[in-house]
Design an enzyme around this catalytic site. Structure first.
Site, PDB file in Angstrom:
ATOM      1  N   SER A   1       0.319  -0.999   0.433  1.00 58.53           N
ATOM      2  CA  SER A   1      -0.343  -0.463  -0.145  1.00 58.53           C
ATOM      3  C   SER A   1       0.245   1.160  -0.600  1.00 58.53           C
ATOM      4  O   SER A   1       0.560   2.674  -0.746  1.00 58.53           O
ATOM      5  CB  SER A   1      -1.140   0.102   1.123  1.00 58.53           C
ATOM      6  OG  SER A   1      -1.965  -0.635   1.272  1.00 58.53           O
ATOM      7  N   GLU A   2       1.994   0.996   1.115  1.00 55.30           N
ATOM      8  CA  GLU A   2       2.759   2.873   0.781  1.00 55.30           C
ATOM      9  C   GLU A   2       4.657   1.877   0.966  1.00 55.30           C
ATOM     10  O   GLU A   2       4.651   1.439   1.769  1.00 55.30           O
ATOM     11  CB  GLU A   2       2.389   3.258   1.320  1.00 55.30           C
ATOM     12  CG  GLU A   2       1.735   4.681   1.134  1.00 55.30           C
ATOM     13  CD  GLU A   2       0.093   3.957   1.592  1.00 55.30           C
ATOM     14  OE1 GLU A   2      -0.558   4.222   0.724  1.00 55.30           O
ATOM     15  OE2 GLU A   2      -0.629   2.755   1.992  1.00 55.30           O
ATOM     16  N   THR A   3       5.372   2.763   0.663  1.00 57.78           N
ATOM     17  CA  THR A   3       6.871   2.828   1.078  1.00 57.78           C
ATOM     18  C   THR A   3       6.923   3.907   1.177  1.00 57.78           C
ATOM     19  O   THR A   3       6.586   5.286   1.176  1.00 57.78           O
ATOM     20  CB  THR A   3       7.727   1.761  -0.717  1.00 57.78           C
ATOM     21  OG1 THR A   3       7.091   1.092  -0.697  1.00 57.78           O
ATOM     22  CG2 THR A   3       8.811   2.231  -0.380  1.00 57.78           C
TER      23      THR A   3
ATOM     24  N   HIS B   1      -0.777   4.383   8.418  1.00 59.82           N
ATOM     25  CA  HIS B   1       0.219   2.839   9.070  1.00 59.82           C
ATOM     26  C   HIS B   1       1.851   3.238   8.635  1.00 59.82           C
ATOM     27  O   HIS B   1       2.687   2.724   9.098  1.00 59.82           O
ATOM     28  CB  HIS B   1      -0.384   1.903   7.939  1.00 59.82           C
ATOM     29  CG  HIS B   1      -0.151   1.832   7.171  1.00 59.82           C
ATOM     30  ND1 HIS B   1      -0.422   2.408   5.891  1.00 59.82           N
ATOM     31  CD2 HIS B   1       1.183   0.892   6.379  1.00 59.82           C
ATOM     32  CE1 HIS B   1       0.021   1.422   4.064  1.00 59.82           C
ATOM     33  NE2 HIS B   1       0.765   0.538   5.157  1.00 59.82           N
TER      34      HIS B   1
END
Length: 272
Positions: free
Chosen positions: A43-45, A72
């Site tokens: 979802s994210e880095t 998160h």
């Protein structure tokens, strides 16, 4: 280059939301950071860079684009920094778009993030396509800088919802034309028992059909329910397949605490 993968808003591996975290000495080119995020396909880095002794710059990329705010991956990054710098007790994350975040950690390991509130406003003229994209009728629609916030009456509606992701993606594209910036979609309802409110979050325009746990949107969802439930502290649950728990406290008209636990899954080396 060292990279860490952390499950955020959970005490258990394979729960919560996974984020990659990379500590940099100097910023990489934006295009390279985007390629790394695409390769990770999470979802994210998050990329973080020390600014001073107690200030760290942070930015976040989905597989598709850089985003303004990610809760998160901020929690995952804080978890790594507390592990990386044992003497660190509190610090500030400085962001490109939404100001400063103030980070502390409880003795039991729970990480507390002091965020700006991004309150929702009623949206009477909401996209009618929401009625087709969400297979259950809803109560009302609100909006904040991040998402359309769709209110339901019951927690079981949130759990059983089967959205049409292609239609939701088009709604986000249309929002970009309306507001100059796309909007994701969050559905939310009050809950009873262990949790005060429940939600799910959809971001197909960012390459994430359903985000497992979204800390950032709780800067809107929790103030919304705090006012309606007459509560100052709430426990929120994001009802994705992985699930995640967020402990939240309204600090005032403009700030909110969002806190949770995290678990290290992997340490890796990137060769670039």
């Amino acid at each position: 280059m060292k990279m860490y993968q952390v499950d955020a808003f959970t005490k258990e591996l394979f729960k919560g939301n996974s984020a990659a975290v990379i500590i940099l000495d100097e910023w990489l080119d934006d295009a390279l950071m985007q390629k790394i995020a695409l390769e990770n396909n999470l979802s994210e880095t998050a990329f973080i860079k020390p600014n001073s002794d107690h200030i760290f710059d942070i930015c976040w990329y989905t597989p598709e684009s850089e985003i303004d705010f990610c809760g998160h991956a901020t929690l995952a990054s804080a978890f790594i920094l507390f592990e990386h710098y044992p003497a660190l007790k509190e610090f500030t994350f400085r962001t490109r778009a939404v100001g400063d975040f103030y980070i502390t950690q409880h003795a039991d390991g729970r990480i507390v993030m002091d965020f700006p509130i991004r309150a929702p406003e009623p949206l009477l003229d909401y996209p009618q396509a929401l009625q087709d994209a969400l297979d259950l009728p809803f109560k009302a629609v609100y909006i904040n800088p991040q998402a359309y916030i769709v209110e339901y009456e019951h927690a079981d509606q949130i759990r059983s919802l089967k959205p049409n992701f292609e239609k939701l993606k088009q709604i986000s594209i249309d929002a970009e034309q309306l507001y100059g910036k796309s909007r994701d979609i969050v559905v939310t309802a009050p809950s009873k028992g262990q949790y005060d409110c429940i939600s799910r979050y959809f971001a197909p325009i960012l390459g994430v059909n359903e985000d497992p746990v979204t800390g950032s949107i709780h800067t809107a969802v929790v103030p919304f329910w705090a006012e309606r439930l007459n509560l100052n502290e709430l426990v929120a649950y994001q009802a994705s397949n992985r699930g995640g728990t967020l402990y939240c406290k309204i600090l005032g008209p403009d700030r909110i605490e969002v806190s949770g636990y995290a678990k290290l899954y992997m340490t890796a080396d990137i060769y670039i």
